[in-house]
Design a protein around this motif. Structure first.
Motif, PDB file in Angstrom:
ATOM      1  N   ALA A 449       9.757   2.476   2.256  1.00  0.00           N
ATOM      2  CA  ALA A 449       8.818   2.270   1.091  1.00  0.00           C
ATOM      3  C   ALA A 449       7.548   2.049   1.734  1.00  0.00           C
ATOM      4  CB  ALA A 449       9.397   1.276   0.149  1.00  0.00           C
ATOM      5  N   GLY A 450       6.453   2.894   1.522  1.00  0.00           N
ATOM      6  CA  GLY A 450       5.243   2.540   1.981  1.00  0.00           C
ATOM      7  C   GLY A 450       4.245   3.379   1.278  1.00  0.00           C
ATOM      8  N   PHE A 451       2.983   3.296   1.825  1.00  0.00           N
ATOM      9  CA  PHE A 451       1.958   4.095   1.486  1.00  0.00           C
ATOM     10  C   PHE A 451       1.033   4.354   2.419  1.00  0.00           C
ATOM     11  CE2 PHE A 451       1.053  -0.152   0.467  1.00  0.00           C
ATOM     12  CZ  PHE A 451      -0.555  -0.437   0.871  1.00  0.00           C
ATOM     13  N   LEU A 452      -0.046   5.316   2.454  1.00  0.00           N
ATOM     14  CA  LEU A 452      -1.182   5.611   3.235  1.00  0.00           C
ATOM     15  C   LEU A 452      -2.325   5.161   2.798  1.00  0.00           C
ATOM     16  CD1 LEU A 452      -0.374   9.451   3.852  1.00  0.00           C
ATOM     17  CD2 LEU A 452      -0.176   7.686   5.811  1.00  0.00           C
ATOM     18  N   ASP A 453      -3.041   4.114   3.671  1.00  0.00           N
ATOM     19  CA  ASP A 453      -4.441   3.555   3.367  1.00  0.00           C
ATOM     20  C   ASP A 453      -5.370   4.710   3.300  1.00  0.00           C
ATOM     21  OD1 ASP A 453      -5.192   3.793   5.856  1.00  0.00           O
ATOM     22  OD2 ASP A 453      -4.852   1.580   6.427  1.00  0.00           O
ATOM     23  N   ALA A 454      -6.673   4.063   3.008  1.00  0.00           N
ATOM     24  CA  ALA A 454      -7.805   4.645   3.006  1.00  0.00           C
ATOM     25  C   ALA A 454      -8.223   5.572   4.309  1.00  0.00           C
ATOM     26  CB  ALA A 454      -9.100   3.984   2.252  1.00  0.00           C
ATOM     27  N   GLN A 455      -7.740   4.804   5.324  1.00  0.00           N
ATOM     28  CA  GLN A 455      -8.149   5.420   6.471  1.00  0.00           C
ATOM     29  C   GLN A 455      -7.000   6.333   7.278  1.00  0.00           C
ATOM     30  OE1 GLN A 455      -8.713   1.985   5.919  1.00  0.00           O
ATOM     31  NE2 GLN A 455     -10.742   2.717   5.490  1.00  0.00           N
TER      32      GLN A 455
END
Length: 645
Positions: A449-455
């Motif tokens: 589980a995770g996500f891509l940040d703005a960068q």
């Protein structure tokens, strides 16, 4: 370059740099080197010997042992013939070999020494197709008389004779290889259920090895220390796939006990270790500092406070005040430089950690003292290299950006999907499991589980199946909490429980060496791990660590509700032989929670202590019982800290 096989790459290096060192092994305190030309000749003789013995294209060859030049040559020899290398963990119990050997119909095994021979002979009745066992180290095996058992030395001599009679045999076999042939099969550590054989081609492994090499501008002048089990895909990628991709030097330590000494002698420039190794190195540093004089301790802590504040910024090329630069330079002379040298990290240009999440504090410590430690993300199924951290863009809470030709997608449920040239072909003889992880359009379900940040940096929260919710609805990420606990040198392992509960509780393993050293300095007698773990002073020491973690969690708006309210120190160390850890030292959380259900019930039942009796396996194979009455400790929690506006 991915239009080649591993043996073809080896021959390319043997032609381009025949006299350059390919691999070293420390034996009886002396480093012995093989050049690329010598390695190619050894592999040729090895391959001819295996061909003469009956190994054929598409078959599997099992390899069991530590990092040894002749075991690496065994894998290359098998691949030269179009066979598949299957490395297994050398510290596994004999029964753990039965499934992979039978699953892959293995007839031939190459092992390191007497220990591995004994294990295979023990299970041979369950693996009737296992016809030949070749061993590298003959010590202790003089009087063994088992069918098909013989030294590698004889196989190589026989192969040399065949090579002399048929001088083109080896070259023809290597030339017949295709990059899409299966190169290796790695069995998963099996945190749940039976291990699965992950099938990789030469192309998938070489493509990811080259992608990682390009990312960090690796050359043929790198020095690598190979000390983790070759059966672990991380070690195999760094000291085998990238070794053959780049042509650098791999160094094999004499034994596990000499790794720290060998590391200082070699001074690796490219270093890879799972978080547990970095935790162990830090623990050894903290133990030594506790033994140091008062002045040295004050100096160390003062300069480390400065390093944590400005070291990572300097490492990433960010602006730092001149006075801090000067002070850091002085700290580099007095503390950081000697510390890096003592750890064997003084020449490291790039260091990576992977395999599981690393605690942000632990990660920052190494970058603070000037080690270019970075994180990467990947798995056995993705040939390791999925995301990597670019220089000057290193964040402790992310695992970097997708590397060449990798696509990442996050589902509505937060699971990370990956599409990459490095994906597994299949789980061997397990189509149902393959369909579970590979979609029809080529995406791999990671289970993370995770996500891509703005960068564009990927942030991993936990295993998707482990991320839960507290009874009040707040997020519960056990691995994140456990990693915070393990930053402390006194805590070796931790298991957090809290999904669906009204509070979080934890079961802790103390680090026997670190806490034992702490106890001895305070004249606190103890009679082994179980006795030490129950001492009131030790419980207070662990309570202090837990409460510091709680203070950190209070400042996290997502996890402040996950503060640990009650904990206990286990009466035994979690052990792979007892089924509590995988062979890569990952906690089998579900198994541990089930095995110690009586302790979980006591933690949540408001009890102040709980008696437990546990069966354990000793190193010599015997079984026994360990029992103790474990105190249950209440820890202080803190109100959530609001972020500044």
């Amino acid at each position: 370059m991915t239009e080649q096989t591993f043996p073809q790459r080896m021959l390319m290096h043997a032609e381009r740099q025949p006299r350059h060192c390919a691999i070293r092994e420390k034996e009886y305190g002396i480093w012995q080197a093989l050049t690329w030309a010598e390695l190619a000749r050894l592999v040729e003789h090895f391959a001819c010997g295996l061909h003469q013995a009956g190994l054929r294209r598409g078959e599997h060859l099992v390899v069991i042992g530590a990092n040894r030049p002749r075991l690496y040559a065994a894998m290359l020899a098998a691949q030269s013939l179009g066979a598949v290398a299957v490395p297994l963990y050398q510290d596994a119990a004999s029964a753990e070999y039965v499934f992979p050997i039978n699953n892959a119909d293995i007839r031939f095994a190459v092992v390191e020494d007497q220990e591995q021979v004994d294990k295979l002979l023990e299970v041979r009745a369950q693996c009737p197709q296992l016809a030949a066992i070749y061993y590298d180290d003959p010590r202790g095996l003089r009087n063994y008389d088992a069918p098909g058992l013989q030294p590698l030395a004889k196989l190589i001599v026989d192969g040399a004779a065949l090579a002399a009679r048929e001088p083109t045999r080896f070259a023809d076999e290597v030339a017949a290889g295709s990059p899409d042939d299966v190169a290796a099969m790695f069995f998963t550590s099996g945190t749940t259920g039976q291990p699965k054989g992950v099938v990789h081609s030469h192309r998938s492994l070489l493509d990811r090895a080259l992608a990682g090499a390009e990312f960090d501008r690796l050359t043929d002048r790198e020095e690598v220390l190979a000390y983790m089990p070759p059966a672990w895909v991380g070690q195999s990628m760094f000291s085998y796939a990238q070794w053959l991709a780049c042509g650098y030097v791999v160094n094999c330590p004499e034994s596990a006990a000499t790794v720290s000494i060998d590391m200082k002698e070699i001074g690796p420039t490219y270093y890879f270790a799972p978080p547990r190794i970095f935790e162990g190195l830090l623990t050894s540093v903290m133990i030594r500092m506790e033994d140091a004089g008062a002045l040295k301790r004050r100096m160390f802590h003062a300069f480390m406070s400065l390093a944590r504040r400005v070291g990572p910024r300097l490492r990433d090329g960010q602006p730092v005040a001149l006075t801090d630069r000067i002070a850091y330079g002085l700290g580099n002379v007095l503390v950081y430089g000697p510390l890096r040298n003592n750890l064997g990290l003084s020449r490291v240009r790039v260091a990576y950690t992977a395999g599981e999440a690393i605690g942000p504090d632990l990660f920052t410590f190494y970058r603070a003292i000037g080690v270019n430690l970075k994180q990467l993300y990947g798995s056995t199924e993705t040939a390791v290299f999925v995301c990597m951290q670019p220089d000057n863009q290193v964040k402790p809470d992310t695992v970097g950006v997708p590397c060449r030709d990798v696509q990442i997608r996050v589902t509505d449920t937060g699971e990370i999907l990956v599409r990459s040239p490095g994906l597994l072909r299949e789980y061997y003889r397990n189509p149902d499991a393959t369909r579970e992880v590979k979609t029809d359009d080529g995406w791999y379900r990671t289970g993370d589980a995770g996500f891509l940040d703005a960068q564009g940096h990927l942030k991993i929260i936990d295993r998707a199946k482990d991320v839960g919710r507290m009874a009040g609805g707040a997020m519960f990420a056990p691995k994140y909490i456990e990693n915070k606990l393990k930053f402390f040198p006194y805590i070796k392992e931790a298991v957090a429980v809290g999904d669906g509960r009204e509070m979080v509780c934890a079961m802790v393993n103390i680090d026997f060496e670190a806490v034992g050293n702490w106890a001895e300095r305070r004249n606190l007698p103890y009679a082994g791990y179980t006795d030490l773990a129950r001492k009131p002073q030790v419980l207070e020491l662990v309570r202090d660590c837990v409460e510091k973690v709680n203070a950190d969690l209070a400042a996290d708006e997502r996890l402040y509700a996950s503060q640990i309210e009650r904990f206990l120190v286990l009466h035994k160390e979690l052990d792979a032989d007892d089924g509590e850890l995988t062979r890569t030292n990952k906690v089998r959380r579900g198994y541990v929670a089930e095995k110690y259900q009586v302790l979980v019930d006591a933690l949540y039942g408001g009890r102040t202590e709980q008696y437990i009796e546990t069966q354990v396996k000793f190193e010599d194979g015997r079984s026994g019982m360990v029992s103790a009455t474990l105190p249950i400790v209440q820890a202080r929690t803190f109100p959530p800290v609001k972020a500044a506006a």
